[in-house]
Every structure is written in structure tokens, then in C-alpha cells.
Design a protein around this motif. Structure first.
Motif, short mmCIF file in Angstrom:
data_model
loop_
_atom_site.label_atom_id
_atom_site.label_comp_id
_atom_site.label_asym_id
_atom_site.label_seq_id
_atom_site.Cartn_x
_atom_site.Cartn_y
_atom_site.Cartn_z
N SER A 54 0.86 -1.10 0.06
CA SER A 54 -0.05 0.03 -0.09
C SER A 54 1.00 1.14 0.18
O SER A 54 2.05 1.24 0.00
CB SER A 54 -0.79 -0.06 1.07
OG SER A 54 -0.03 0.06 2.48
N GLY A 55 0.21 2.54 -0.38
CA GLY A 55 1.00 3.68 -0.12
C GLY A 55 1.51 4.24 -1.47
O GLY A 55 1.94 5.41 -1.54
N GLY A 56 1.30 3.61 -2.43
CA GLY A 56 1.43 4.34 -3.68
C GLY A 56 0.74 5.42 -4.31
O GLY A 56 -0.23 5.72 -3.53
N GLY A 57 0.89 5.98 -5.09
CA GLY A 57 0.03 7.25 -5.74
C GLY A 57 0.89 8.07 -6.59
O GLY A 57 1.99 7.60 -7.19
N SER A 58 0.41 9.20 -6.86
CA SER A 58 1.08 10.18 -7.72
C SER A 58 1.48 11.19 -7.03
O SER A 58 0.99 11.84 -6.06
CB SER A 58 0.03 10.59 -8.57
OG SER A 58 -0.46 9.66 -9.54
N VAL A 59 2.74 11.63 -7.39
CA VAL A 59 3.59 12.81 -6.73
C VAL A 59 4.37 13.64 -7.77
O VAL A 59 4.81 12.90 -8.99
CB VAL A 59 4.65 12.29 -5.65
CG1 VAL A 59 5.57 11.28 -6.16
CG2 VAL A 59 5.14 13.27 -4.63
N GLN A 60 4.47 14.83 -7.43
CA GLN A 60 5.22 15.67 -8.38
C GLN A 60 6.91 15.24 -8.11
O GLN A 60 7.58 14.96 -7.01
CB GLN A 60 5.23 16.99 -8.02
CG GLN A 60 3.71 17.66 -8.83
CD GLN A 60 3.63 18.96 -8.88
OE1 GLN A 60 4.06 19.70 -7.84
NE2 GLN A 60 2.73 19.67 -9.62
#
Length: 122
Positions: free
Chosen positions: A7-13
Motif C-alpha cells: 500500500s502507499g503508492g500514488g501520484s507525486v510531483q
């Protein structure tokens, strides 16, 4: 039977941070994070064995930190200074209990999680 759930993935700059988690059940030894970008082979990112010895891919040294909380039965990957080249599906992997002292990046037989996507935009 070993089960791993990331868990913990996502989109980031670009320049941002994320922390991945991998909750596990069963009897395990070493643990590691791998990643696979579209059109590329899966590559090792970081490994930690039960005594706490860590190994990192050159591309993430100084930016990523692998750690484990045995009481919570959870593996972590703290990712700082993220770059677009870090965009990939990230997988948690674990060796059996006999891999207590092993470097999981080099271990042939491992259990795998289902993966969590990390996307870094510039």
C-alpha cells in the motif's frame, strides 16, 4: 503460507516523497522492494534481512530507505527526492525463514505481493 500486501503508492510531483508499506503474514526471512516500469524488466530496489542489513540499487542510494517493523509485521520503503525515472509498479518480496541472513535482491525463490503503482510527474 506467506502473503504480502502493498500500500502507499500514488501520484507525486518530482522532488516529492512517498512511503510504501508491505504488510506480511507467515514465516519470512529477508524482504525486498522491486519495481517494474512499462516496457522494462523488473529491477531490485532495496533489500533488508532479519538482522537489519540493507542493500540498495545505485539509482536509489541516498534517496530511498528500507526498514521493517517486526512487531507490526510490516516492511516500509521511504522514497524521497522522487524523479520521473522512479515511476513504476513497486512490488514487495520476501524469502522463506531460511533466508534470515540473505540479500533478497539475489534470492531466487521469493513470494511476491500484487504491487502498488508509483507515478512521478515532472
Amino acid at each position: 503460507q506467506v502473503q504480502l500486501v502493498e500500500s502507499g503508492g500514488g501520484s507525486v510531483q518530482s522532488g516529492g516523497s512517498l512511503r510504501l508499506s508491505c504488510a506480511y503474514t507467515g514465516s519470512i526471512g529477508c524482504m525486498a522492494w522491486f519495481r517494474q516500469a512499462p516496457g522494462k524488466e523488473r529491477e531490485g530496489v532495496a533489500s533488508i534481512n532479519r538482522p537489519g542489513t540493507t542493500n540498495y540499487a545505485n539509482s536509489v542510494k541516498g534517496r530511498f530507505t528500507i526498514s521493517q517493523d517486526n512487531a507490526k509485521r510490516t516492511l516500509y520503503l521511504q522514497m524521497n527526492s522522487l524523479q520521473s525515472e522512479d515511476t513504476a509498479m513497486y512490488y514487495c518480496a520476501a524469502g522463506g525463514y531460511r533466508s534470515y541472513y540473505s540479500n533478497c535482491l539475489l534470492l531466487r525463490d521469493k513470494s511476491w505481493g500484487q504491487g502498488t503503482q508509483v507515478t512521478v510527474s515532472s
